[in-house]
Scaffold this motif. Structure first.
Motif, mmCIF file in Angstrom:
data_model
loop_
_atom_site.group_PDB
_atom_site.id
_atom_site.type_symbol
_atom_site.label_atom_id
_atom_site.label_comp_id
_atom_site.label_asym_id
_atom_site.label_seq_id
_atom_site.Cartn_x
_atom_site.Cartn_y
_atom_site.Cartn_z
ATOM 1 N N ARG A 89 0.870 -1.182 0.000
ATOM 2 C CA ARG A 89 0.000 0.000 0.000
ATOM 3 C C ARG A 89 0.904 1.228 0.000
ATOM 4 N N TRP A 90 1.180 1.718 -1.179
ATOM 5 C CA TRP A 90 2.316 2.610 -1.398
ATOM 6 C C TRP A 90 2.186 3.939 -0.655
ATOM 7 N N GLY A 91 1.063 4.596 -0.795
ATOM 8 C CA GLY A 91 0.885 5.884 -0.137
ATOM 9 C C GLY A 91 0.965 5.777 1.376
ATOM 10 N N LEU A 92 0.301 4.777 1.942
ATOM 11 C CA LEU A 92 0.319 4.583 3.391
ATOM 12 C C LEU A 92 1.711 4.212 3.885
ATOM 13 N N LEU A 93 2.432 3.410 3.101
ATOM 14 C CA LEU A 93 3.781 3.009 3.507
ATOM 15 C C LEU A 93 4.726 4.214 3.507
ATOM 16 N N ARG A 94 4.634 5.035 2.478
ATOM 17 C CA ARG A 94 5.461 6.245 2.427
ATOM 18 C C ARG A 94 5.217 7.121 3.659
ATOM 19 N N LYS A 95 3.951 7.312 4.001
ATOM 20 C CA LYS A 95 3.593 8.143 5.148
ATOM 21 C C LYS A 95 4.121 7.548 6.442
ATOM 22 N N HIS A 96 4.015 6.221 6.580
ATOM 23 C CA HIS A 96 4.484 5.543 7.789
ATOM 24 C C HIS A 96 5.992 5.735 7.962
ATOM 25 N N ILE A 97 6.760 5.565 6.907
ATOM 26 C CA ILE A 97 8.216 5.702 7.000
ATOM 27 C C ILE A 97 8.601 7.136 7.369
ATOM 28 N N GLU A 98 7.894 8.088 6.791
ATOM 29 C CA GLU A 98 8.179 9.496 7.096
ATOM 30 C C GLU A 98 7.865 9.809 8.556
ATOM 31 N N GLU A 99 6.738 9.312 9.062
ATOM 32 C CA GLU A 99 6.347 9.597 10.442
ATOM 33 C C GLU A 99 7.237 8.868 11.449
ATOM 34 N N GLU A 100 7.699 7.680 11.087
ATOM 35 C CA GLU A 100 8.540 6.908 11.997
ATOM 36 C C GLU A 100 9.880 7.603 12.230
ATOM 37 N N GLY A 101 10.434 8.214 11.191
ATOM 38 C CA GLY A 101 11.627 9.037 11.330
ATOM 39 C C GLY A 101 12.945 8.317 11.517
ATOM 40 N N LEU A 102 12.990 7.014 11.256
ATOM 41 C CA LEU A 102 14.231 6.260 11.426
ATOM 42 C C LEU A 102 15.107 6.282 10.185
ATOM 43 N N TYR A 103 14.489 6.512 9.029
ATOM 44 C CA TYR A 103 15.215 6.475 7.758
ATOM 45 C C TYR A 103 14.909 7.729 6.949
ATOM 46 N N GLU A 104 15.934 8.200 6.271
ATOM 47 C CA GLU A 104 15.785 9.381 5.430
ATOM 48 C C GLU A 104 15.614 8.949 3.979
ATOM 49 N N SER A 105 14.612 9.470 3.321
ATOM 50 C CA SER A 105 14.344 9.121 1.927
ATOM 51 C C SER A 105 15.242 9.942 1.001
ATOM 52 N N GLN A 106 16.003 9.236 0.164
ATOM 53 C CA GLN A 106 16.879 9.899 -0.798
ATOM 54 C C GLN A 106 16.095 10.231 -2.068
ATOM 55 N N THR A 107 16.494 11.300 -2.727
ATOM 56 C CA THR A 107 15.809 11.722 -3.942
ATOM 57 C C THR A 107 16.188 10.825 -5.116
ATOM 58 N N LEU A 108 15.186 10.263 -5.751
ATOM 59 C CA LEU A 108 15.362 9.471 -6.968
ATOM 60 C C LEU A 108 14.771 10.242 -8.149
ATOM 61 N N PRO A 109 15.195 9.931 -9.380
ATOM 62 C CA PRO A 109 14.582 10.574 -10.551
ATOM 63 C C PRO A 109 13.061 10.408 -10.543
#
Length: 324
Positions: A89-109
Motif C-alpha cells: 500500500r504505497w501511499g500509506l507506507l510512504r507516510k508511515h516511514i516518514e512519520e517513523e523518522g528512522l530512515y531518510e528518503s533519498q531523492t530518486l529521478p
C-alpha cells in the motif's frame, strides 16, 4: 479423459523437471557455463538428477561451514532481497516511514515513483545502511544487520497486499557480498564479478545500488512464483504416479475445478513477469546504468527463467483449454 488426467500425462512427459528449485538451478548454470560448452538442453534435461545436489558455489561454501543460514555469508558487506507480498500500500507506507523518522528518503529521478531509497539516520559505522523498497512487494537491504532487517520486514506487514508465506519469503531470498573497487582496478565500473558486487567508488552510489536492487527484486519475485509453480506440480504428483500405473483418477469434479483455478491464477502471476523481458524507459537515456541493469539481468538469468515459467504455464493452460 479429464482435465487433470491430461495434466498428469503432460507433467510426466514435459514438466517433471520442475520438481525442485528453479532459481537455484539457474544459479548453478551460471557456474557450469564457465567450465563447459555442453549444450543448454543437455544441462536442462539433467535437472531432475541435479536438484538433489548442491546448486552453486555459495551453497557449497555453506556446507563447508556447516550452516544453512544464507544471511551469514562470509565477508563484511552484504545485500539481501526479499519478496514479501504481491504489492505494498504505497501511499500509506510512504507516510508511515516518514512519520517513523528512522530512515531518510533519498531523492530518486521522477520516473522512479514506484521505488523508495532510504538511508538509516543513526550511524553504526562508516558504511551507510540503505533500504530500497519497490511497490511490487519487494525490499532490498544494503549493509543492514539481520535483526534490523527482521524489524523492518515486520513493519511492512500492515501494508502488504496478498502477503507471501513467511517460509517461502525466507527460502527464496537472495544474498550477495559487495565491496568497492580498489585503486588498482583498471575498470573502475560497478559490476557483478565472481558472485560479488563491486561498486565503483567514483560512481553514483545511489543509482548504482538502485539498479542492482532492481535486478535482485526481479530475481526474488521470480523465485517466489517459481516456488508456487513447483508446489502446484508437487500437489498433483501423487495423481500423476497413480495414472502412470494404470489407476483411476481419485479426485472429484470440484477438486479438479479447484486445481484448474489454481493453474489459471498461477498463469496470471507468471504473465505479470512479461514486462521483465523489456528494458524500462528509465534506462533508455542512461547508458551506463543500462549496462549495469542488463548485466544484473544476465547474472540472475531473468530472461531465461521468465521464458521457462511462461512456457510451462502455457503447456498446462493449453491442455486445460483443449480438455475443459
Amino acid at each position: 479423459m479429464s482435465v487433470l488426467q491430461n495434466f498428469s500425462f503432460t507433467l510426466c512427459k514435459r514438466c517433471n523437471l520442475w520438481l525442485g528449485s528453479q532459481r537455484s538451478f539457474w544459479r548453478s548454470l551460471r557456474i557450469a557455463d564457465r567450465q563447459t560448452n555442453e549444450p543448454f538442453r543437455t544441462k536442462y534435461n539433467a535437472f531432475a538428477t541435479w536438484r538433489w545436489e548442491m546448486s552453486s558455489k555459495i551453497h557449497r561454501r555453506f556446507l563447508r561451514q556447516g550452516t544453512t543460514d544464507f544471511t551469514q555469508l562470509p565477508g563484511d558487506l552484504k545485500v539481501t532481497a526479499y519478496a514479501t507480498a504481491s504489492e505494498y500500500r504505497w501511499g500509506l507506507l510512504r507516510k508511515h516511514i516518514e512519520e517513523e523518522g528512522l530512515y531518510e528518503s533519498q531523492t530518486l529521478p521522477s520516473d522512479l515513483e514506484d521505488a523508495m531509497f532510504l538511508t538509516a539516520k543513526y550511524v553504526i559505522d562508516r558504511e551507510p545502511r540503505n533500504i530500497v523498497i519497490f511497490r511490487r512487494g519487494t525490499v532490498v537491504f544494503w549493509n543492514l544487520p539481520e535483526e534490523e532487517q527482521l524489524n523492518f520486514k515486520k513493519s511492512l506487514r500492515p501494508f502488504e497486499l496478498e502477503p507471501y508465506d513467511r517460509k517461502v519469503v525466507r527460502r527464496e531470498s537472495e544474498t550477495l557480498n559487495y565491496t568497492y573497487a580498489s585503486k588498482e582496478d583498471t575498470s573502475g565500473k560497478t559490476r557483478i564479478k565472481h558472485d560479488e558486487i563491486i561498486l565503483s567508488p567514483s560512481g553514483e552510489s545511489t543509482l548504482d545500488r538502485y539498479v542492482l536492487s532492481d535486478g535482485l527484486m526481479q530475481s526474488v519475485q521470480l523465485a517466489v512464483w517459481e516456488a508456487c509453480l513447483a508446489d502446484y506440480i508437487e500437489t498433483i504428483e501423487v495423481v500423476t504416479e497413480n495414472l502412470r500405473e494404470g489407476g483411476r483418477l481419485q479426485l472429484s469434479r470440484k477438486e479438479v475445478l479447484r486445481k484448474t483455478g489454481e493453474l489459471f491464477n498461477l498463469s496470471h502471476l507468471i504473465n505479470l513477469t512479461s514486462d521483465l523481458l523489456d528494458t524500462p524507459d528509465f534506462y533508455w537515456d542512461r547508458q551506463e546504468l543500462e549496462r549495469l541493469y542488463r548485466q544484473s539481468r544476465v547474472y540472475f538469468s531473468i530472461p531465461s527463467r521468465t521464458k521457462t515459467c511462461s512456457e510451462i504455464i502455457l503447456i498446462l493452460s493449453m491442455k486445460c483449454g483443449s480438455n475443459g
